[in-house]
Write a protein that holds these residues in place. Structure first.
Motif, PDB file in Angstrom:
ATOM      1  N   GLU A  22     -21.112 -32.686  53.926  1.00  0.00           N
ATOM      2  CA  GLU A  22     -19.882 -32.461  53.168  1.00  0.00           C
ATOM      3  C   GLU A  22     -19.705 -33.529  52.096  1.00  0.00           C
ATOM      4  N   ALA A  80     -21.873 -32.525  49.149  1.00  0.00           N
ATOM      5  CA  ALA A  80     -21.283 -31.386  48.443  1.00  0.00           C
ATOM      6  C   ALA A  80     -20.070 -31.819  47.624  1.00  0.00           C
ATOM      7  N   CYS A  81     -19.257 -32.682  48.198  1.00  0.00           N
ATOM      8  CA  CYS A  81     -18.089 -33.178  47.467  1.00  0.00           C
ATOM      9  C   CYS A  81     -18.509 -34.007  46.258  1.00  0.00           C
ATOM     10  N   LEU A 131     -19.391 -32.141  38.739  1.00  0.00           N
ATOM     11  CA  LEU A 131     -19.155 -30.950  37.917  1.00  0.00           C
ATOM     12  C   LEU A 131     -17.746 -30.950  37.340  1.00  0.00           C
ATOM     13  N   LEU A 132     -16.759 -31.302  38.155  1.00  0.00           N
ATOM     14  CA  LEU A 132     -15.380 -31.350  37.663  1.00  0.00           C
ATOM     15  C   LEU A 132     -15.226 -32.424  36.588  1.00  0.00           C
ATOM     16  N   ILE A 147     -21.266 -33.623  44.460  1.00  0.00           N
ATOM     17  CA  ILE A 147     -21.710 -32.699  43.408  1.00  0.00           C
ATOM     18  C   ILE A 147     -20.512 -32.036  42.743  1.00  0.00           C
ATOM     19  N   LEU A 148     -19.523 -31.631  43.540  1.00  0.00           N
ATOM     20  CA  LEU A 148     -18.333 -30.994  42.993  1.00  0.00           C
ATOM     21  C   LEU A 148     -17.575 -31.951  42.081  1.00  0.00           C
ATOM     22  N   VAL A 149     -17.497 -33.202  42.484  1.00  0.00           N
ATOM     23  CA  VAL A 149     -16.804 -34.192  41.648  1.00  0.00           C
ATOM     24  C   VAL A 149     -17.517 -34.372  40.316  1.00  0.00           C
TER      25      VAL A 149
END
Length: 646
Positions: free
Chosen positions: A435, A438-439, A445-446, A441-443
């Motif tokens: 997790e 994944a977080c 991208l954001l 990578i999401l950060v």
């Protein structure tokens, strides 16, 4: 009869690192090493079996030498004192309260001075069944601080001023000494030869056996767990927290509970959590021994827990023994080292499992509550080489993982205010490594989306507050039409530039708007410079890549336009090649239309052209209104934007 000896402290010794050896007959023992002081505090107790009242207690103080411990070599003898057992027996209570004894230098010493410091001892002689003192430190509390200990100068004792006391608590023996004692018994059963000569090691083994027999015959008295923690706190302040074991991490969790309370929750005697864990894991025949003091160089608490592990699909029910030892407990940080033996499992005699519990203060919460950080790691030690080593390690890893999954689940259900993973009040952060990735990578991208949106907004506000503004004043007016650009270079091959153009003339600048993500921007913008008394001769042009209002913009190329080298017709529609490494390699060009006029009248312009014709040496034509109107039609602009007063 047993003689209980308390080695309390020393003073004015000739060495800073010292320890004490004690001997009665062939029975020997010694204290831990006290380092860095000539006034050591040992506060240790020993028990010896006395067979002859004519024996003497020999107390020898030695200096400790680094590196000698491996070969068990004694350091230099500092001094010694002999105390006859009969001198203790002479007192009605058979007690010798804390008394200072002057140490005598060994024979052959080069020093002229006979005394070499003093040592504080207390002795008690008791037979089986008599009450024993459990608080010999009362002497230390009442006399040590005030220096009122009675000084002892020789081997004979005068008891008329001595205080009575009860007998001391027996010495808690180390597990390895007990094993030695049992081994000695077995050896004597199978080897009937008792006539062999005895060396020092044999004497020490006999001492251990005697002490072990004493332990088996007497019922020990134990202090409470809370008191033991307080004593550990005073001894653990300088001990460093041990590192995690090499096998890996079994549990890494943060809980909303002070570290001291979490330690009590997990390891206090008769812990409800341990009872629930036993029920959850299906263990039987659980016997939890009391916490006892283990005498080493640094005394520590230990207990032994035995139980029968529930059977699994691969292994039948087996008996396990845990030796739990506190290696650090300073009130804030706690470390419990556990040795687990399972001799009944396949190859169980070839290895031992180690588990380390580390309890540390956690982060301070916004609510002001304290938190604690629990880390459990494991390792495995092999006593001998085996071809099944890989299989044993894999099985141990799997078994421990399942066990501590249950441990963590039960601890969460009991809810000592746990913080799951990285959770805090009002925040739910990732609980696992997957997790967390994944977080992350999401950060990223954001962050990229936010950068693009903010970059777009900033570029739109960076339109150039000066383009499209009418020139002010009377005199020579320079008008530049920025049409387009082709083949611009890019600083990053993966990203297109965001170009804009800056024009400089007579110390004044005009800036175009920013065009996003393009190598061939289209501007179609008009920029005018304020009127000047003298006609301008040079116009500097530079193209930049916009990278935010607070970042230093990178140049994409530049050029210089000399009005004296071009006719008005050429300037009216000109492609300017950009200079610079990037621009020249990409053959970047800028399309401009430049007009120079004077709002004071045609005669001023004619005079200027005549003057320029003489300098340039060729005929200069005045721009016609027809060409001007054609330019207006191309861009669909109102007449006042380009009409120059005639």
């Amino acid at each position: 009869m047993r003689l209980y000896v308390y080695v309390l402290e020393g003073t004015d010794l000739s060495t800073k690192d010292s320890y004490v050896k004690l001997q009665i007959g062939m029975f020997k023992s010694k204290t831990r090493v006290s380092k860095g002081t000539k006034n050591p505090n040992w506060n240790e107790e020993f028990a010896f079996r006395v067979h002859d009242m004519e024996d003497e207690l020999l107390v020898s103080v030695y200096s400790h030498e680094e590196g000698s411990g491996f070969f068990n070599v004694s350091g230099d003898l500092v001094g010694r004192v002999r105390v006859p057992v009969r001198s203790v027996l002479a007192d009605e209570s058979h007690n010798l309260p804390p008394t200072w004894f002057s140490l005598e230098r060994p024979k052959g010493s080069k020093s002229v001075k006979k005394e070499c410091g003093k040592i504080l001892l207390a002795l008690s002689l008791r037979g089986r069944g008599q009450d024993k003192c459990t608080n010999h430190l009362c002497y230390e509390d009442s006399h040590s601080k005030t220096g009122d200990y009675k000084e002892r100068e020789g081997p004979h004792v005068t008891h008329q001023d001595f205080l009575s006391c009860t007998a001391p608590s027996r010495k808690i023996l180390e597990g390895k000494h007990i094993v030695k004692a049992i081994a000695g018994r077995l050896e004597r059963l199978f080897n009937k030869n008792e006539d062999n000569s005895r060396n020092d090691d044999a004497s020490e083994q006999s001492t251990t056996l005697s002490d072990y027999e004493d332990c088996m015959e007497e019922t020990p008295s134990f202090c409470s767990f809370e008191k033991a923690m307080e004593k550990m706190e005073s001894m653990s302040s300088e001990i460093e927290m041990p590192n995690n074991l090499q096998g890996g991490i079994l549990l890494d969790q943060t809980y909303v509970i002070p570290s001291k309370d979490l330690n009590m929750f997990l390891f206090a005697p008769n812990s409800q959590f341990r009872t629930d864990l036993v029920d959850l894991q299906g263990s039987t025949n659980v016997q939890e021994g009391p916490w006892m003091w283990k005498s080493e160089d640094t005394p520590c608490l230990m207990r032994v827990v035995t139980y029968t592990k529930a059977a699994t699909k691969l292994v039948k029910a087996v008996k396990a023994t845990e030796e739990q030892t506190y290696t650090k407990a300073d009130g804030r940080e706690f470390a419990v080292h556990v040795n687990v033996s399972t001799p009944d499992v396949p190859y169980g005699n070839t290895f031992k499992i180690e588990i380390l519990y580390r309890i540390m203060p956690g982060p301070q919460l916004s609510s002001g509550e304290e938190s604690s950080h629990l880390v459990v790691s494991w390792g495995i030690s092999f006593f001998q080489n085996t071809m099944m080593r890989g299989m044993i390690e894999g099985g141990a890893r799997q078994g421990l993982k399942e066990s501590f999954d249950q441990f963590a689940s039960l601890l969460a259900r009991n809810r000592p205010g746990e913080l799951q993973g990285l959770e805090f009040t009002g925040i739910d952060l990732p609980d696992s490594f997957g997790e967390l990735i994944a977080c992350g990578i999401l950060v990223i991208l954001l962050e990229r989306v936010y950068y693009m949106v903010s970059h777009f907004v900033q570029a739109r506000f960076q339109k150039g507050s000066d383009h499209g503004i009418k020139a002010q004043g009377d005199g020579w007016v320079l008008t530049v039409a920025l049409i387009e650009s082709t083949n611009l270079a890019s600083l990053d091959p993966m990203v297109f530039p965001d170009p804009y153009v800056v024009f400089t003339c007579n110390g004044k600048t005009r800036t175009s708007s920013v065009k996003l993500q393009t190598l061939d921007p289209q501007w179609n913008e008009i920029l005018e410079f304020d009127a000047a008394e003298e006609p301008p001769s040079v116009l500097d042009v530079e193209v930049f890549d916009f990278d935010g209002p607070f970042d230093h913009a990178a140049t994409l190329g530049h050029s210089e336009i000399n009005f004296l080298k071009h006719t008005s017709t050429e300037l009216a529609d000109i492609w300017v090649p950009l200079e610079g490494k990037l621009a020249q390699s990409s053959q970047s060009k800028l399309h401009l239309r430049i007009f120079l006029d004077n709002n004071n009248g045609v005669e001023t312009i004619k005079d200027y052209l005549t003057k320029m014709e003489k300098e340039v040496g060729k005929k200069l034509n005045l721009r016609s209104p027809h060409r001007n109107s054609t330019f207006q039609k191309i861009f669909g602009l109102p007449p006042e934007e380009f009409l120059i007063s005639q």
